[in-house]
Scaffold this motif. Structure first.
Motif, PDB file in Angstrom:
ATOM      1  N   LEU A  96       5.451   1.954   9.493  1.00 32.18           N
ATOM      2  CA  LEU A  96       5.916   1.325   8.289  1.00 32.18           C
ATOM      3  C   LEU A  96       6.539   2.253   7.171  1.00 32.18           C
ATOM      4  N   GLY A  97       6.534   3.557   7.765  1.00 32.43           N
ATOM      5  CA  GLY A  97       7.039   4.729   6.691  1.00 32.43           C
ATOM      6  C   GLY A  97       6.135   5.455   5.866  1.00 32.43           C
ATOM      7  N   GLY A  98       4.746   4.986   5.825  1.00 36.58           N
ATOM      8  CA  GLY A  98       3.530   5.633   5.148  1.00 36.58           C
ATOM      9  C   GLY A  98       3.379   6.947   5.632  1.00 36.58           C
ATOM     10  N   PRO A  99       2.055   7.328   4.972  1.00 36.60           N
ATOM     11  CA  PRO A  99       1.817   8.748   5.571  1.00 36.60           C
ATOM     12  C   PRO A  99       1.122   8.823   6.874  1.00 36.60           C
ATOM     13  N   LYS A 100       0.905   9.792   7.535  1.00 34.23           N
ATOM     14  CA  LYS A 100       0.385   9.840   8.984  1.00 34.23           C
ATOM     15  C   LYS A 100      -1.109   9.721   8.780  1.00 34.23           C
ATOM     16  N   ASN A 101      -1.882   9.416   9.800  1.00 34.63           N
ATOM     17  CA  ASN A 101      -3.455   9.375   9.828  1.00 34.63           C
ATOM     18  C   ASN A 101      -3.768   8.613   8.700  1.00 34.63           C
ATOM     19  N   SER A 102      -3.314   7.232   8.721  1.00 33.18           N
ATOM     20  CA  SER A 102      -3.910   6.274   7.577  1.00 33.18           C
ATOM     21  C   SER A 102      -4.235   5.109   8.127  1.00 33.18           C
ATOM     22  N   PRO A 103      -5.561   5.195   8.750  1.00 31.93           N
ATOM     23  CA  PRO A 103      -6.053   3.927   9.623  1.00 31.93           C
ATOM     24  C   PRO A 103      -6.133   3.006   8.741  1.00 31.93           C
ATOM     25  N   GLY A 104      -6.621   1.785   9.632  1.00 31.23           N
ATOM     26  CA  GLY A 104      -6.774   0.326   8.737  1.00 31.23           C
ATOM     27  C   GLY A 104      -7.292  -0.411   9.595  1.00 31.23           C
ATOM     28  N   TYR A 112       0.667  -1.193   0.100  1.00 37.11           N
ATOM     29  CA  TYR A 112      -0.191  -0.031   0.103  1.00 37.11           C
ATOM     30  C   TYR A 112       0.921   1.178  -0.027  1.00 37.11           C
ATOM     31  N   ILE A 113       1.920   1.055   0.950  1.00 35.50           N
ATOM     32  CA  ILE A 113       2.863   2.442   0.851  1.00 35.50           C
ATOM     33  C   ILE A 113       3.744   2.521  -0.254  1.00 35.50           C
ATOM     34  N   GLU A 114       4.307   1.268  -0.663  1.00 37.87           N
ATOM     35  CA  GLU A 114       5.315   1.142  -1.829  1.00 37.87           C
ATOM     36  C   GLU A 114       4.650   1.766  -3.108  1.00 37.87           C
ATOM     37  N   HIS A 115       3.437   1.449  -3.472  1.00 40.94           N
ATOM     38  CA  HIS A 115       2.924   1.589  -4.729  1.00 40.94           C
ATOM     39  C   HIS A 115       1.886   2.998  -4.670  1.00 40.94           C
ATOM     40  N   GLY A 116       1.920   3.789  -3.385  1.00 34.61           N
ATOM     41  CA  GLY A 116       1.040   4.734  -3.325  1.00 34.61           C
ATOM     42  C   GLY A 116      -0.370   4.490  -3.683  1.00 34.61           C
ATOM     43  N   LEU A 117      -0.723   3.334  -3.199  1.00 37.57           N
ATOM     44  CA  LEU A 117      -2.223   3.068  -3.351  1.00 37.57           C
ATOM     45  C   LEU A 117      -3.192   4.128  -2.596  1.00 37.57           C
TER      46      LEU A 117
END
Length: 420
Positions: A289-297, A87-92
């Protein structure tokens, strides 16, 4: 000496594969109704991915992962970390603010093999990334309940909240105080967990430990206002959709990344391996894991081996795929012509079987019946001479007709409904 499969690794033979295909077919249908998209993930990942996401003090990271130390890569023990990495690596998150994803495949953990639990096991994993709305929690849980219901599984839903970084420290301190007073009565694993990961003590299956934590404080009593409101809306949503549940204050899950809503679908038909599906919310994992803040799941995984066991216990009958056409070639020349026609009919989208061992017509008819063939096309010396084979309908009263020895004529003589 015969070479056998490794301990904890299992062949899935053709007859059993039908159950697996059935599970996947039903699951994909349900996932599609809820607008989930499939993602396919690699089996090998950097070890650091799981150490940072699952938690270095968990049993999985400490004792169960298959890690190649020289390369610092690990065979995935679960799918959520890989899903978030992709999700992070491919900018989904740029492509679509809320991603609804699923994956199906093998996971690996070095633990004691037992009924429904292997070292290579398979999961169906579903995740929603990008929304903290409690309705998403409800919708995901309702989807799990719908899938298990359509598979005929008798399960119950257990629900809890694990709070958030704001409210969990107060509860953790109270729990540690409670555990310390009973430290000497706990198993060796729980003594170790009491300092590294005290919430896991609540999840211990050792009877003596369960006796000690029966009066342990509940995290539900320590939720902050935001977590309390979120959990209240989850419960109200489940009640609105008619999804029954019961609260379980001891359900904490074994991975560090969980927060707020956590849940399990439980069966009474598999002994101690009671959970067939489990999951929860992990609102801080993307950022860890280095992704954007405020990205719940939020997501859950379903153990496919356990579902197969339940289907087998129910004596579920999954019909084998029937053969559209069986070509019975009699003699070398009849078999040669049949071989040519079989390939041509397969190119026309018919499923075709035939014998290559020179068996008698009687034996080949038995094979056709065993394969569930709808039609049989017989080619012998007389048919080669006349240029017409005998097409026998195996579905009704075995009516026969003569058909030219060509793929076009044979296709025209068969029902259009057979074309896949």
């Amino acid at each position: 000496m015969k070479i056998k499969a490794l301990k904890g690794f299992k062949d899935i033979v053709p007859g059993e594969v039908l159950l697996w295909q059935y599970l996947e077919r039903v699951a994909r249908d349900v996932f599609d109704r809820f607008h989930f998209r499939e993602i396919r993930l690699p089996i090998l990942e950097e070890t650091e991915l799981f150490a940072r996401s699952i938690g270095e003090a968990t049993d999985i990271v400490e004792k169960e992962m298959y890690t190649f130390v020289d390369k610092q890569v690990t065979m995935r023990p679960e799918a959520t970390a890989s899903m978030v990495r992709a999700y992070i690596e491919h900018g989904l998150y740029v492509e679509k603010p809320v991603q609804r994803l699923f994956t199906i495949g093998p996971m690996f953990r070095h633990e004691r093999p037992q009924k429904g639990r292997l070292r290579q096991f398979h999961q169906m994993d579903v995740e929603v990334l990008g929304s903290e709305n409690p309705r998403v929690d409800v919708e995901l849980i309702a989807m799990g309940a719908m899938l298990l219901d359509e598979l005929g599984m008798q399960v119950s839903l257990e629900l809890n909240s694990l709070g958030c970084p704001a409210c969990r420290p107060g509860y953790r301190a109270e729990l540690i105080s409670y555990i310390d007073k009973r430290h000497d009565l706990l198993c060796s694993d729980c003594k170790r967990r009491s300092t590294t990961n005290p919430l896991r003590v609540l999840d211990c299956k050792v009877p003596s430990c369960r006796e000690q934590i029966v009066d342990a404080p509940s995290i539900l009593e320590y939720l902050c206002d935001q977590c309390k409101d979120h959990f209240g809306k989850v419960q109200a949503g489940l009640e609105q959709l008619g999804v029954p549940y019961r609260l379980n204050k001891f359900m904490v899950r074994g991975l560090d990344y969980y927060c707020r809503t956590t849940f399990e679908f439980i069966t009474a038909d598999l002994g101690s391996q009671a959970a067939v599906a489990a999951g929860g919310r992990y609102d801080g994992l993307v950022e860890i894991l280095g992704g954007p803040k405020n990205s719940p799941g939020i997501g859950f995984a379903i153990g496919m081996e356990r579902l197969v066991l339940l289907l087998q216990q129910q004596q579920a009958v999954i019909p084998e795929d029937e053969v559209d056409l069986y070509i019975a070639g009699i003699g070398e020349q009849g078999s040669r012509k049949g071989f040519e026609l079989a390939n041509a009919m397969r190119a026309r989208k018919f499923s075709v079987a035939m014998d290559h061992e020179g068996r008698s017509l009687k034996s080949q008819m038995k094979q056709a019946n065993k394969a569930g063939a709808r039609f049989v096309f017989i080619i012998g010396d007389a048919e080669l001479e006349s240029g017409k084979g005998i097409l026998r309908n195996m579905l009704g009263n075995e009516e026969q007709q003569e058909v030219l020895l060509s793929a076009a004529a044979l296709a025209d003589a068969l029902p259009e409904s057979l074309v896949s």
